[in-house]
Design an enzyme around this catalytic site. Structure first.
Site, PDB file in Angstrom:
ATOM      1  N   SER A  12     -34.991 -10.079 -51.772  1.00  0.00           N
ATOM      2  CA  SER A  12     -35.552 -10.645 -53.005  1.00  0.00           C
ATOM      3  C   SER A  12     -35.981 -12.080 -52.747  1.00  0.00           C
ATOM      4  O   SER A  12     -35.156 -12.933 -52.379  1.00  0.00           O
ATOM      5  CB  SER A  12     -34.505 -10.641 -54.119  1.00  0.00           C
ATOM      6  OG  SER A  12     -34.953 -11.506 -55.158  1.00  0.00           O
ATOM      7  N   HIS A  37     -39.089  -7.622 -52.332  1.00  0.00           N
ATOM      8  CA  HIS A  37     -38.728  -7.466 -53.750  1.00  0.00           C
ATOM      9  C   HIS A  37     -39.062  -8.749 -54.509  1.00  0.00           C
ATOM     10  O   HIS A  37     -38.643  -9.839 -54.117  1.00  0.00           O
ATOM     11  CB  HIS A  37     -37.232  -7.156 -53.831  1.00  0.00           C
ATOM     12  CG  HIS A  37     -36.719  -6.845 -55.191  1.00  0.00           C
ATOM     13  ND1 HIS A  37     -36.818  -5.592 -55.767  1.00  0.00           N
ATOM     14  CD2 HIS A  37     -36.082  -7.609 -56.105  1.00  0.00           C
ATOM     15  CE1 HIS A  37     -36.256  -5.604 -56.970  1.00  0.00           C
ATOM     16  NE2 HIS A  37     -35.809  -6.821 -57.205  1.00  0.00           N
ATOM     17  N   ASP A  39     -38.966 -10.671 -58.105  1.00  0.00           N
ATOM     18  CA  ASP A  39     -38.255 -10.684 -59.386  1.00  0.00           C
ATOM     19  C   ASP A  39     -39.009 -11.506 -60.424  1.00  0.00           C
ATOM     20  O   ASP A  39     -39.035 -12.741 -60.359  1.00  0.00           O
ATOM     21  CB  ASP A  39     -36.849 -11.260 -59.192  1.00  0.00           C
ATOM     22  CG  ASP A  39     -35.910 -10.256 -58.546  1.00  0.00           C
ATOM     23  OD1 ASP A  39     -35.845  -9.117 -59.033  1.00  0.00           O
ATOM     24  OD2 ASP A  39     -35.258 -10.619 -57.543  1.00  0.00           O
ATOM     25  N   MET A  41     -39.251 -12.795 -64.168  1.00  0.00           N
ATOM     26  CA  MET A  41     -38.367 -13.046 -65.322  1.00  0.00           C
ATOM     27  C   MET A  41     -39.089 -13.881 -66.372  1.00  0.00           C
ATOM     28  O   MET A  41     -39.863 -14.784 -66.023  1.00  0.00           O
ATOM     29  CB  MET A  41     -37.121 -13.803 -64.874  1.00  0.00           C
ATOM     30  CG  MET A  41     -36.342 -13.093 -63.775  1.00  0.00           C
ATOM     31  SD  MET A  41     -34.803 -13.940 -63.425  1.00  0.00           S
ATOM     32  CE  MET A  41     -34.245 -13.021 -61.984  1.00  0.00           C
ATOM     33  N   HIS A  70     -40.214  -6.190 -59.681  1.00  0.00           N
ATOM     34  CA  HIS A  70     -39.161  -5.887 -60.667  1.00  0.00           C
ATOM     35  C   HIS A  70     -39.405  -6.751 -61.900  1.00  0.00           C
ATOM     36  O   HIS A  70     -39.212  -7.966 -61.855  1.00  0.00           O
ATOM     37  CB  HIS A  70     -37.803  -6.213 -60.014  1.00  0.00           C
ATOM     38  CG  HIS A  70     -36.626  -6.003 -60.907  1.00  0.00           C
ATOM     39  ND1 HIS A  70     -35.365  -6.466 -60.572  1.00  0.00           N
ATOM     40  CD2 HIS A  70     -36.487  -5.384 -62.118  1.00  0.00           C
ATOM     41  CE1 HIS A  70     -34.522  -6.141 -61.528  1.00  0.00           C
ATOM     42  NE2 HIS A  70     -35.178  -5.499 -62.490  1.00  0.00           N
ATOM     43  N   MET A  72     -38.475  -8.147 -65.257  1.00  0.00           N
ATOM     44  CA  MET A  72     -37.400  -8.408 -66.230  1.00  0.00           C
ATOM     45  C   MET A  72     -38.053  -9.152 -67.380  1.00  0.00           C
ATOM     46  O   MET A  72     -37.820 -10.355 -67.597  1.00  0.00           O
ATOM     47  CB  MET A  72     -36.283  -9.205 -65.559  1.00  0.00           C
ATOM     48  CG  MET A  72     -35.472  -8.335 -64.592  1.00  0.00           C
ATOM     49  SD  MET A  72     -34.536  -9.292 -63.398  1.00  0.00           S
ATOM     50  CE  MET A  72     -35.809  -9.512 -62.148  1.00  0.00           C
ATOM     51  N   MET A 141     -28.918  -1.543 -61.603  1.00  0.00           N
ATOM     52  CA  MET A 141     -28.516  -2.950 -61.513  1.00  0.00           C
ATOM     53  C   MET A 141     -27.002  -3.024 -61.275  1.00  0.00           C
ATOM     54  O   MET A 141     -26.219  -2.433 -62.028  1.00  0.00           O
ATOM     55  CB  MET A 141     -28.855  -3.709 -62.802  1.00  0.00           C
ATOM     56  CG  MET A 141     -30.339  -3.834 -63.114  1.00  0.00           C
ATOM     57  SD  MET A 141     -31.328  -4.656 -61.841  1.00  0.00           S
ATOM     58  CE  MET A 141     -30.503  -6.243 -61.668  1.00  0.00           C
ATOM     59  N   GLY A 146     -30.994 -11.539 -64.059  1.00  0.00           N
ATOM     60  CA  GLY A 146     -31.324 -12.908 -64.463  1.00  0.00           C
ATOM     61  C   GLY A 146     -31.134 -13.928 -63.357  1.00  0.00           C
ATOM     62  O   GLY A 146     -31.864 -14.912 -63.295  1.00  0.00           O
ATOM     63  N   PHE A 147     -30.180 -13.674 -62.475  1.00  0.00           N
ATOM     64  CA  PHE A 147     -29.869 -14.678 -61.460  1.00  0.00           C
ATOM     65  C   PHE A 147     -29.468 -14.015 -60.148  1.00  0.00           C
ATOM     66  O   PHE A 147     -28.865 -12.938 -60.160  1.00  0.00           O
ATOM     67  CB  PHE A 147     -28.715 -15.566 -61.932  1.00  0.00           C
ATOM     68  CG  PHE A 147     -28.999 -16.251 -63.237  1.00  0.00           C
ATOM     69  CD1 PHE A 147     -29.747 -17.420 -63.288  1.00  0.00           C
ATOM     70  CD2 PHE A 147     -28.570 -15.682 -64.432  1.00  0.00           C
ATOM     71  CE1 PHE A 147     -30.047 -18.028 -64.500  1.00  0.00           C
ATOM     72  CE2 PHE A 147     -28.864 -16.279 -65.651  1.00  0.00           C
ATOM     73  CZ  PHE A 147     -29.606 -17.458 -65.689  1.00  0.00           C
ATOM     74  N   ASP A 177     -29.692  -3.229 -56.981  1.00  0.00           N
ATOM     75  CA  ASP A 177     -30.105  -4.633 -57.116  1.00  0.00           C
ATOM     76  C   ASP A 177     -28.958  -5.468 -57.669  1.00  0.00           C
ATOM     77  O   ASP A 177     -28.573  -5.304 -58.824  1.00  0.00           O
ATOM     78  CB  ASP A 177     -31.324  -4.704 -58.040  1.00  0.00           C
ATOM     79  CG  ASP A 177     -32.007  -6.068 -57.986  1.00  0.00           C
ATOM     80  OD1 ASP A 177     -31.499  -6.966 -57.277  1.00  0.00           O
ATOM     81  OD2 ASP A 177     -33.040  -6.226 -58.662  1.00  0.00           O
ATOM     82  N   GLY A 179     -25.878  -8.373 -55.739  1.00  0.00           N
ATOM     83  CA  GLY A 179     -24.613  -8.465 -55.016  1.00  0.00           C
ATOM     84  C   GLY A 179     -24.513  -7.556 -53.805  1.00  0.00           C
ATOM     85  O   GLY A 179     -23.412  -7.250 -53.338  1.00  0.00           O
ATOM     86  N   GLY A 199     -30.805 -10.649 -52.050  1.00  0.00           N
ATOM     87  CA  GLY A 199     -31.355 -11.999 -52.098  1.00  0.00           C
ATOM     88  C   GLY A 199     -30.519 -12.936 -51.258  1.00  0.00           C
ATOM     89  O   GLY A 199     -30.862 -13.259 -50.114  1.00  0.00           O
ATOM     90  N   SER A 200     -29.366 -13.343 -51.800  1.00  0.00           N
ATOM     91  CA  SER A 200     -28.558 -14.322 -51.081  1.00  0.00           C
ATOM     92  C   SER A 200     -28.087 -13.807 -49.734  1.00  0.00           C
ATOM     93  O   SER A 200     -28.032 -14.574 -48.768  1.00  0.00           O
ATOM     94  CB  SER A 200     -27.378 -14.790 -51.940  1.00  0.00           C
ATOM     95  OG  SER A 200     -27.037 -13.864 -52.906  1.00  0.00           O
TER      96      SER A 200
HETATM   97  C1  DX5 Z   1     -31.259 -10.241 -60.403  1.00  0.00           C
HETATM   98  C2  DX5 Z   1     -32.433  -9.882 -59.518  1.00  0.00           C
HETATM   99  C3  DX5 Z   1     -32.024  -9.591 -58.123  1.00  0.00           C
HETATM  100  C4  DX5 Z   1     -31.397 -10.753 -57.419  1.00  0.00           C
HETATM  101  C5  DX5 Z   1     -30.504 -10.260 -56.339  1.00  0.00           C
HETATM  102  O1  DX5 Z   1     -31.682 -10.366 -61.693  1.00  0.00           O
HETATM  103  O2  DX5 Z   1     -33.094  -8.734 -60.021  1.00  0.00           O
HETATM  104  O3  DX5 Z   1     -33.097  -9.043 -57.369  1.00  0.00           O
HETATM  105  O4  DX5 Z   1     -32.307 -11.647 -56.890  1.00  0.00           O
HETATM  106  O5  DX5 Z   1     -29.868 -11.358 -55.776  1.00  0.00           O
HETATM  107  P1  DX5 Z   1     -28.511 -11.238 -54.970  1.00  0.00           P
HETATM  108  O6  DX5 Z   1     -28.752 -10.291 -53.838  1.00  0.00           O
HETATM  109  O7  DX5 Z   1     -28.244 -12.619 -54.554  1.00  0.00           O
HETATM  110  O8  DX5 Z   1     -27.472 -10.675 -55.925  1.00  0.00           O
HETATM  111 ZN    ZN Z   2     -34.567  -7.567 -58.754  1.00  0.00          ZN
END
Ligand code: DX5
Ligand code: ZN
Length: 232
Positions: A12, A37, A39, A41, A70, A72, A141, A146-147, A177, A179, A199-200
């Site tokens: 992401s 990916h 995101d 928002m 994606h 949101m 999810m 959101g984050f 998606d 963690g 993402g992280s």
């Molecule tokens: C959350 C996003 C994810 C997010 C995943 O709202 O849809 O795609 O970036 O980030 P990590 O992998 O850090 O949980």
């Molecule tokens: Zn996402």
């Protein structure tokens, strides 16, 4: 895009350097990711704001793999054509984003993209049953959207397993998606997921100047996922 259930890693770009999207995308693709990916928002459906179709269009030429968008946002329908025109291969909308998700999924395919359905952790996967024939992907999810950087919600693994049973032989990807890291990836792959958004866990510790770290992170998730047998 041909369909298969092999494990795909989709970093992401929410966790990338926002001043450097082109280079970041080139780096993660060179380091072996499968999809990218994106995101989107709106500060309304989720309590955070990121970017829209203009940015998607600007980064599209840098993506050689798959642009997985994606959304949101709510409403979704007025923006579908703009994201399709921006070059999204997959457009995923949330079931919770409005009263007419069936129409939304039809409209996404009508715009020429693959249709994804995202389900928040509070939504039973059984809600997807009437929509399966309209879906190319279902995104479960494993955090509240959101984050980036939130904790994986382990109770979602049972929902992934139930969804895998429901899908049967249909050519529908199950995407996870939130963690995802080398600890959580095997749990969702064993339950039947094939697309892992991270993402992280991909961008942590690296940069465009040290892209090999992205490669190590991607390989660590892939290797962890390969330790289990995917649900048939
Ligand atoms: C959350 C996003 C994810 C997010 C995943 O709202 O849809 O795609 O970036 O980030 P990590 O992998 O850090 O949980
Ligand atoms: Zn996402």
């Amino acid at each position: 895009m041909s369909f298969d259930r092999s494990v795909k890693i989709a970093p992401s770009i929410l966790s990338a350097d926002f001043a450097n999207f082109g280079s970041e995308i080139q780096a993660i693709e060179a380091q072996g990711c499968d999809w990218v990916h994106v995101d989107v928002m709106d500060g309304h459906f989720v309590p955070n704001l990121t970017f829209g179709p203009a940015l998607c269009k600007a980064i599209r030429p840098h993506i050689k793999t798959v642009m997985d968008v994606h959304l949101m946002i709510a409403p979704v329908d007025p923006y579908i054509d703009a994201f399709a025109d921006a070059g999204a291969d997959i457009i995923t909308a949330h079931l919770e984003a409005g009263p007419h998700i069936h129409r939304t999924l039809q409209a996404i395919r009508g715009a020429g993209a693959k249709a994804g359905l995202a389900l928040n952790p509070g939504t039973p996967v059984e809600a997807a049953a009437p929509l399966l024939d309209l879906c190319d992907l279902i995104c479960v999810m494993t955090v509240n959207p959101g984050f980036g950087g939130q904790k994986f919600i382990a109770s979602q693994v049972a929902q992934v397993r139930a969804l895998r049973d429901m899908i049967g032989d249909r050519p529908i990807h199950i995407e996870i998606d939130g963690g995802v890291d080398p600890t959580t990836a095997p749990k969702v792959v064993e339950a039947g997921a094939d697309v892992l958004v991270a993402g992280s866990a991909v961008f942590r510790g690296g940069s465009v100047d040290t892209p090999e770290v992205y490669g190590e992170n991607i390989r660590a998730i892939r290797a962890a996922a390969a330790t289990v047998q995917a649900a048939a």
